[in-house]
Each structure stands twice: as C-alpha cells, then as structure tokens.
Design an enzyme around this catalytic site. Structure first.
Site, short mmCIF file in Angstrom:
data_model
loop_
_atom_site.label_atom_id
_atom_site.label_comp_id
_atom_site.label_asym_id
_atom_site.label_seq_id
_atom_site.Cartn_x
_atom_site.Cartn_y
_atom_site.Cartn_z
N TYR A 57 6.88 -31.76 -2.89
CA TYR A 57 8.11 -32.51 -3.11
C TYR A 57 8.99 -31.78 -4.12
O TYR A 57 8.82 -31.94 -5.33
CB TYR A 57 7.79 -33.92 -3.59
CG TYR A 57 6.94 -34.69 -2.61
CD1 TYR A 57 7.51 -35.53 -1.66
CD2 TYR A 57 5.56 -34.53 -2.60
CE1 TYR A 57 6.73 -36.21 -0.74
CE2 TYR A 57 4.77 -35.20 -1.68
CZ TYR A 57 5.36 -36.03 -0.76
OH TYR A 57 4.58 -36.69 0.16
N GLU A 64 8.54 -30.41 13.44
CA GLU A 64 7.80 -31.67 13.33
C GLU A 64 8.35 -32.65 14.34
O GLU A 64 9.57 -32.77 14.52
CB GLU A 64 7.94 -32.27 11.92
CG GLU A 64 7.22 -33.62 11.79
CD GLU A 64 7.35 -34.25 10.43
OE1 GLU A 64 6.73 -33.73 9.50
OE2 GLU A 64 8.07 -35.27 10.30
N ARG A 81 -1.82 -38.58 1.68
CA ARG A 81 -2.30 -39.89 1.25
C ARG A 81 -1.78 -40.98 2.17
O ARG A 81 -2.49 -41.89 2.56
CB ARG A 81 -1.86 -40.17 -0.20
CG ARG A 81 -2.45 -41.47 -0.76
CD ARG A 81 -1.69 -41.99 -1.95
NE ARG A 81 -0.36 -42.49 -1.58
CZ ARG A 81 0.47 -43.08 -2.41
NH1 ARG A 81 0.15 -43.23 -3.69
NH2 ARG A 81 1.65 -43.51 -1.99
#
Length: 288
Positions: free
Chosen positions: A146, A19, A110
C-alpha cells in the site's frame, strides 16, 4: 510457471499482468470468455483473479476461473486467497484443490472484514497465511502493498515493518494498491529498498473511467488525487464519454512515466473491461 520466475526471466523487459474478478453467479461464468479472449490476445504474463469471503473450495468461482485461464487460455493465473474468514483446515482444502489443478501462484491476503461472515482466529495477517502455507505447499506467494499505507497500519514505518514481515514469511512479489500519484509510489519503492525488501514491487494501475468509480475511490481507498487529475475529474465528470477518454489518457501517462523509472512491470486493474485493457496495451505496445 511461478510468477517469481517470470520476473527473473524477463530481465530487461517489463512484465504485464492483469486483474479480473469472477462473475457473481455461476451461470455467468461462461460469459467471462469474451473478456478473457481479449485479455489473453494482449499476451499478459499472468492474470490474477480476486477472491471473496465465504464459499468452499469445491464451489469456488475464483478457482474455476483460474483453471479456465490456465488450461483453456494457457496464461498463468494467480489466485487471490484471503485468510480472515477461514481456519487452517479450510485453507488446507483450498491448497489441495489448487495444487491438484496445477495452479502454482497465490496472492495471499488477510481480506476485508465482512459482517456477513464470521472471522476466525487462525490467521490475523497475510504473513501468517503465507508462513503457514509455505511449510506445507510449494506455491509462489505474492503479497499486497500500500504506497499510501493500509488504513490500519498507523503510518509508513509500521507499513514497511509489516511488509518486511510478509516478505520474510515468503512473499516473492508485491503488487501495489492503486494510486494516482507516481511520486508516492516511487518514494514507497525507495522505502522498500532501504528496508532491504528485495523482491519486485509492482505498481497497480486502475484507469478511472466514470464518476461513480471516482466516488468509490475517495470513500473506500483513501488515495490521493494529484491536482492535474482533479482538474480532469471536475472538467469532465458530467460527460461520460469525455471522462472515459480523459481517464484512459491519464492512466497511460502514469504507466509511461513508471516504465521509464526503475520498475519491473505493470499490474492493470481491468474491472473486467476488455476495452480498457486493449486501449492501455495499444498505448504501450512499443515501449513495454
């Protein structure tokens, strides 16, 4: 190529992904090439690019960086896309731009609440975004998970329930928030199996290499620090070079331990630091 297919094709081999985040200024976009050159030399299967609130699809550094990764470096990008601050028309515009650029993979999120940008009402959850886009566009959707529970989930049962909703909406790969205790991740992975969540659940690893980073982890992420890791922090927090080496060694030991468990890949949060990625890859070159 769609990332879901990458995991299917790898079979007995582990998938390696990174990432990165886009520079804050357009003028700095060209400077990312030094980082990308090193990362792509390490032959990742894909690179995800983070996304911030605000901005349009026509001047979006995330999309521009994803285009560069795909068309100049020939590595598959995954574009993060948040929904809390966008309506359906704006999401449609993003999707159109991604599709026209040949970008096939979206990490649907989100997004964090940001007082500088008003929230909109079309998408309350990442699952809403996935379900909406899935009906109109042919992307591979990834989702976040998570292992230590999202701060707003209210516990592991709700966490798994929400995750199941996300997968049912169309998420084909799940990338985990960072963690430092492998037992927590492996237990979470088992919860997913029990809940019949049958998509790759990929551990996200972030090497901790400086004291400021550690403080951010404590205040923002709420992650648990195992006793062994706390000893490293306390022993080397005032020695920058030693903490870097110790943090890298801990991350490597985490990854090696995970690779001998039943996982399908490693997602490395590089912090745009090519030295971190290179050190990790050199340490696992012969076992991934």
């Amino acid at each position: 190529m769609k990332v879901s297919q990458v995991y299917k094709d790898k079979k007995d081999k582990k998938v390696l992904s990174f990432e990165i985040f886009p520079p804050k200024k357009d003028s700095e976009l060209s400077n990312i090439d030094e980082t990308l050159a090193v990362l792509c030399e390490l032959e990742p299967d894909y690179i995800s690019v983070t996304f911030g609130a605000g901005g349009s699809s026509n001047c979006n550094r995330t999309i521009e960086l994803a285009k560069k990764i795909k068309h100049e470096y020939h590595v598959e990008p995954v574009v993060h896309l948040t929904s809390l601050h966008y309506n359906k028309a704006e999401i449609d515009e993003f999707a159109k731009v991604l599709s026209e650029a040949g970008l096939e993979n979206v990490l649907a999120l989100r997004g964090d609440k940001n007082p500088n940008f008003p929230e909109k009402n079309d998408f309350s959850h990442a699952s809403d975004l996935i379900a909406y886009m899935k009906e109109k566009w042919d992307f591979c959707f990834l989702g976040a998970c998570y292992p230590e529970c999202h701060p707003e989930s209210g516990g592991v049962i709700n966490e798994i329930r929400h995750l199941k909703t996300k997968v049912n909406a169309g998420a084909e790969v799940l990338l985990s928030q960072l963690f430092f205790d492998n037992d927590i991740f492996l237990r979470f992975q088992e919860y997913c199996r029990v809940a019949d969540i049958n998509v790759p659940v990929i551990p996200g690893i972030m090497p901790v290499i400086n004291a400021a980073q550690i403080k951010r982890m404590i205040t923002m992420c709420g992650v648990a620090f195992p006793a062994r890791f706390e000893k490293i922090i306390h022993r080397y927090e005032d020695n920058k070079e030693a903490l870097f080496d110790a943090g890298m060694s801990y991350a490597l030991s985490q990854i090696i331990d995970l690779l001998v468990s039943d996982i399908e890949g490693i997602h490395l949060y590089t912090m745009n630091n090519p030295l971190v990625a290179r050190r990790i890859c050199e340490g696992i070159r012969n076992i991934i």
